[in-house]
Design a protein around this motif. Structure first.
Motif, mmCIF file in Angstrom:
data_model
loop_
_atom_site.group_PDB
_atom_site.id
_atom_site.type_symbol
_atom_site.label_atom_id
_atom_site.label_comp_id
_atom_site.label_asym_id
_atom_site.label_seq_id
_atom_site.Cartn_x
_atom_site.Cartn_y
_atom_site.Cartn_z
ATOM 1 N N TRP A 1 67.905 96.912 65.993
ATOM 2 C CA TRP A 1 66.594 96.710 66.617
ATOM 3 C C TRP A 1 66.091 95.292 66.348
ATOM 4 O O TRP A 1 65.533 94.639 67.237
ATOM 5 C CB TRP A 1 65.579 97.728 66.099
ATOM 6 N N ALA A 2 66.303 94.798 65.128
ATOM 7 C CA ALA A 2 65.867 93.436 64.786
ATOM 8 C C ALA A 2 66.630 92.401 65.614
ATOM 9 O O ALA A 2 66.050 91.394 66.044
ATOM 10 C CB ALA A 2 66.071 93.185 63.296
ATOM 11 N N ILE A 3 67.899 92.653 65.860
ATOM 12 C CA ILE A 3 68.691 91.745 66.688
ATOM 13 C C ILE A 3 68.107 91.681 68.096
ATOM 14 O O ILE A 3 68.012 90.605 68.699
ATOM 15 C CB ILE A 3 70.171 92.185 66.714
ATOM 16 N N GLN A 4 67.672 92.829 68.604
ATOM 17 C CA GLN A 4 67.083 92.847 69.950
ATOM 18 C C GLN A 4 65.824 91.973 69.988
ATOM 19 O O GLN A 4 65.605 91.236 70.946
ATOM 20 C CB GLN A 4 66.749 94.274 70.389
ATOM 21 N N VAL A 5 65.018 92.055 68.946
ATOM 22 C CA VAL A 5 63.795 91.244 68.879
ATOM 23 C C VAL A 5 64.144 89.756 68.823
ATOM 24 O O VAL A 5 63.532 88.933 69.516
ATOM 25 C CB VAL A 5 62.930 91.663 67.668
ATOM 26 N N VAL A 6 65.148 89.402 68.022
ATOM 27 C CA VAL A 6 65.538 87.997 67.890
ATOM 28 C C VAL A 6 66.022 87.449 69.231
ATOM 29 O O VAL A 6 65.676 86.324 69.611
ATOM 30 C CB VAL A 6 66.619 87.832 66.792
#
Length: 126
Positions: free
Chosen positions: A82-87
């Motif tokens: 999920w954090a990768i998607q935000v980045v």
């Protein structure tokens, strides 16, 4: 006869059914890894960022994605996904086309997480 010869073989456990959620997550992250690599080259080529930041940041993000792919057997790895998607979405500030790319991958990730969980729960009941 030796003690080893008298030993009866242990029955083998059946391998656990692969998680649909894990399979879908690895597919999305695998394709996204290619796109992030190419996006880093675009940011470098368009001089949107200094070369060290564009290529170094892209390399770090790619390495994080590869590590996440390897760790998908752990529940916390989905949070990293999920954090990768935000980045990736935030990278749209450097090139507006990445807002669209990030939104598409975030939508695919969301769809795969929701439906992967649903299918895995249905498999457990059956």
């Amino acid at each position: 006869m030796s003690a080893r010869a008298n030993k009866t073989p242990r029955p083998r456990r059946a391998p656990a059914a692969p998680s649909v959620k894990r399979s879908l997550a690895s597919i999305v992250l695998g394709f996204e890894l290619i796109v992030v690599f190419l996006a880093a080259l675009v940011l470098f080529g368009l001089k949107s960022l200094p070369p060290a930041v564009a290529l170094g940041g892209g390399a770090v993000l790619c390495l994080v994605m590869v590590a996440t792919l390897a760790m998908l057997r752990h529940p916390w790895a989905y949070g990293v996904g999920w954090a990768i998607q935000v980045v990736v979405i935030v990278c749209g500030f450097f090139n507006p086309a990445l807002f669209i790319v990030g939104a598409i991958f975030a939508a695919m990730w969301t769809y795969c997480m929701i439906n992967g969980d649903r299918i895995d729960r249905q498999k457990e009941i059956a």
